[in-house]
Design an enzyme around this catalytic site. Structure first.
Site, PDB file in Angstrom:
ATOM      1  N   ARG A 101       0.848  -1.179   0.000  1.00  0.00           N
ATOM      2  CA  ARG A 101       0.000   0.000   0.000  1.00  0.00           C
ATOM      3  C   ARG A 101       0.888   1.235   0.000  1.00  0.00           C
ATOM      4  O   ARG A 101       1.736   1.390   0.880  1.00  0.00           O
ATOM      5  CB  ARG A 101      -0.839  -0.042   1.281  1.00  0.00           C
ATOM      6  CG  ARG A 101      -2.094   0.733   1.233  1.00  0.00           C
ATOM      7  CD  ARG A 101      -2.942   0.389   2.435  1.00  0.00           C
ATOM      8  NE  ARG A 101      -2.409   0.912   3.680  1.00  0.00           N
ATOM      9  CZ  ARG A 101      -3.159   1.462   4.617  1.00  0.00           C
ATOM     10  NH1 ARG A 101      -4.459   1.556   4.463  1.00  0.00           N
ATOM     11  NH2 ARG A 101      -2.630   1.903   5.731  1.00  0.00           N
ATOM     12  N   THR A 105      -0.812   7.661  -1.055  1.00  0.00           N
ATOM     13  CA  THR A 105      -2.122   7.575  -1.722  1.00  0.00           C
ATOM     14  C   THR A 105      -3.009   6.481  -1.130  1.00  0.00           C
ATOM     15  O   THR A 105      -4.213   6.464  -1.387  1.00  0.00           O
ATOM     16  CB  THR A 105      -1.938   7.251  -3.215  1.00  0.00           C
ATOM     17  OG1 THR A 105      -1.362   5.925  -3.313  1.00  0.00           O
ATOM     18  CG2 THR A 105      -1.013   8.237  -3.905  1.00  0.00           C
ATOM     19  N   ASP A 197       0.866  -1.729  12.409  1.00  0.00           N
ATOM     20  CA  ASP A 197       1.233  -2.279  11.102  1.00  0.00           C
ATOM     21  C   ASP A 197       1.484  -3.779  11.250  1.00  0.00           C
ATOM     22  O   ASP A 197       2.475  -4.204  11.860  1.00  0.00           O
ATOM     23  CB  ASP A 197       2.486  -1.576  10.572  1.00  0.00           C
ATOM     24  CG  ASP A 197       2.764  -1.967   9.136  1.00  0.00           C
ATOM     25  OD1 ASP A 197       2.911  -3.181   8.866  1.00  0.00           O
ATOM     26  OD2 ASP A 197       2.816  -1.075   8.272  1.00  0.00           O
ATOM     27  N   ASP A 200       4.872  -5.240   9.840  1.00  0.00           N
ATOM     28  CA  ASP A 200       6.027  -4.873  10.673  1.00  0.00           C
ATOM     29  C   ASP A 200       6.043  -5.656  11.982  1.00  0.00           C
ATOM     30  O   ASP A 200       7.102  -6.065  12.464  1.00  0.00           O
ATOM     31  CB  ASP A 200       6.011  -3.363  10.969  1.00  0.00           C
ATOM     32  CG  ASP A 200       6.442  -2.549   9.753  1.00  0.00           C
ATOM     33  OD1 ASP A 200       7.071  -3.128   8.843  1.00  0.00           O
ATOM     34  OD2 ASP A 200       6.133  -1.347   9.714  1.00  0.00           O
TER      35      ASP A 200
HETATM   36  C1  PRP Z   1      -1.252  -3.998   4.883  1.00  0.00           C
HETATM   37  C2  PRP Z   1      -2.183  -5.173   5.170  1.00  0.00           C
HETATM   38  C3  PRP Z   1      -3.069  -5.191   3.960  1.00  0.00           C
HETATM   39  C4  PRP Z   1      -3.214  -3.720   3.640  1.00  0.00           C
HETATM   40  C5  PRP Z   1      -4.538  -3.238   4.158  1.00  0.00           C
HETATM   41  O1  PRP Z   1      -0.264  -4.386   4.012  1.00  0.00           O
HETATM   42  O2  PRP Z   1      -1.492  -6.377   5.403  1.00  0.00           O
HETATM   43  O3  PRP Z   1      -2.533  -5.898   2.860  1.00  0.00           O
HETATM   44  O4  PRP Z   1      -2.143  -3.038   4.315  1.00  0.00           O
HETATM   45  O5  PRP Z   1      -4.772  -1.923   3.781  1.00  0.00           O
HETATM   46  P1  PRP Z   1      -5.922  -1.507   2.760  1.00  0.00           P
HETATM   47  O6  PRP Z   1      -7.150  -2.257   3.171  1.00  0.00           O
HETATM   48  O7  PRP Z   1      -6.044  -0.025   2.976  1.00  0.00           O
HETATM   49  O8  PRP Z   1      -5.473  -1.863   1.372  1.00  0.00           O
HETATM   50  P2  PRP Z   1       0.904  -3.413   3.522  1.00  0.00           P
HETATM   51  O9  PRP Z   1       0.498  -2.781   2.229  1.00  0.00           O
HETATM   52  O10 PRP Z   1       1.303  -2.499   4.633  1.00  0.00           O
HETATM   53  O11 PRP Z   1       2.069  -4.415   3.140  1.00  0.00           O
HETATM   54  P3  PRP Z   1       2.871  -5.480   4.041  1.00  0.00           P
HETATM   55  O12 PRP Z   1       1.935  -6.646   4.286  1.00  0.00           O
HETATM   56  O13 PRP Z   1       4.014  -5.849   3.160  1.00  0.00           O
HETATM   57  O14 PRP Z   1       3.303  -4.816   5.321  1.00  0.00           O
HETATM   58  N1  URA Z   2      -2.274  -2.040   7.332  1.00  0.00           N
HETATM   59  C1  URA Z   2      -1.888  -2.432   8.569  1.00  0.00           C
HETATM   60  O1  URA Z   2      -0.965  -3.262   8.714  1.00  0.00           O
HETATM   61  N2  URA Z   2      -2.521  -1.891   9.623  1.00  0.00           N
HETATM   62  C2  URA Z   2      -3.518  -1.010   9.493  1.00  0.00           C
HETATM   63  O2  URA Z   2      -4.058  -0.549  10.527  1.00  0.00           O
HETATM   64  C3  URA Z   2      -3.899  -0.612   8.204  1.00  0.00           C
HETATM   65  C4  URA Z   2      -3.266  -1.160   7.129  1.00  0.00           C
END
Ligand code: PRP
Ligand code: URA
Length: 206
Positions: A101, A105, A197, A200
């Site tokens: 994400r 944006t 997150d 993380d």
């Molecule tokens: C996080 C989470 C989802 C997304 C949710 O992933 O694991 O995939 O954000 O957000 P949304 O509903 O607004 O799309 P992230 O993009 O942070 O990637 P990661 O799993 O690599 O940390």
């Molecule tokens: N992605 C995450 O990992 N946590 C949130 O709260 C939103 C998006």
């Protein structure tokens, strides 16, 4: 359709994960255990077919799963739900969708996709701990529908009302399962109260 799986064991483990003092090891272990508990409920309506067997005592008609199950974690954080579900459905095949994400944006960007064959005949479980704006889930489901998937379940840990609405509008045919429906998104797109997150916290990257 939304189902919130607020079983006391799930809620208890989720509360421990939400705590900011929960470290990487415990966070991962709780997520893994919750995934197994959620899978039990998510699999409740899997189709079965009759099969003739013989016990040591008599012949009988038993039942076995009639459709292949394919689990599709959204990278990275979805990986944290994979093993727990696979313990309950060890014959499941696994596909992967890489999405991140954009922090400004909040739009999802695809960087990887790899799927087993026969998505069209399988029950496909897309898994990701967080449903925030819903953009990642909507895109992931678009990707697997484009490849023929028809029977899709979306399994997340924590959802925001905004994400639930976005998913229901884009994919009304998809069953959505959450362990908790939280209050809202904040101005940077994080779920409140949420758990921060997820990626993380699972992988210790912050
Ligand atoms: C996080 C989470 C989802 C997304 C949710 O992933 O694991 O995939 O954000 O957000 P949304 O509903 O607004 O799309 P992230 O993009 O942070 O990637 P990661 O799993 O690599 O940390
Ligand atoms: N992605 C995450 O990992 N946590 C949130 O709260 C939103 C998006």
């Amino acid at each position: 359709m939304l189902t919130v799986l607020d079983h006391p064991l799930i809620t208890h483990k989720l509360t421990q994960m939400r705590d900011k003092n929960c470290g990487t090891k415990d966070f991962r272990e709780h997520l893994d255990e919750i995934a197994e508990l959620m899978a039990y409920e998510v699999c409740r309506d899997l189709p079965v077919k009759p099969v003739e067997i013989e016990t040591p005592m008599a012949k009988m008609t038993g039942y076995e799963l009639s459709k292949e199950v394919i689990i599709v974690p959204i990278l990275r954080a979805g990986i944290g739900l994979l093993d727990g579900i696979r313990r309950l459905v060890p014959t499941a095949k696994v596909g992967f969708i890489g999405l991140y994400r954009d922090e400004e944006t909040l739009e999802p960007h695809e960087y990887f996709a790899k799927f087993p064959k026969n998505l069209e005949d399988a029950i496909v479980m897309v898994v990701d701990p967080m449903l925030a704006t819903g953009g990642s889930a909507v895109d992931a489901i678009n990707m697997i529908k484009k490849r023929g998937a028809k029977n899709i379940k979306m399994v997340c840990l924590v959802g925001a009302p905004e994400g639930v609405k976005a998913l229901e509008e884009a994919h009304p045919d998809v069953d959505l399962y959450l362990a908790a429906l939280d209050e809202k998104l904040n101005e940077t797109g994080y779920i409140v109260p949420g758990l921060g997150d997820a990626g993380d916290r699972i992988f210790g990257t912050k």
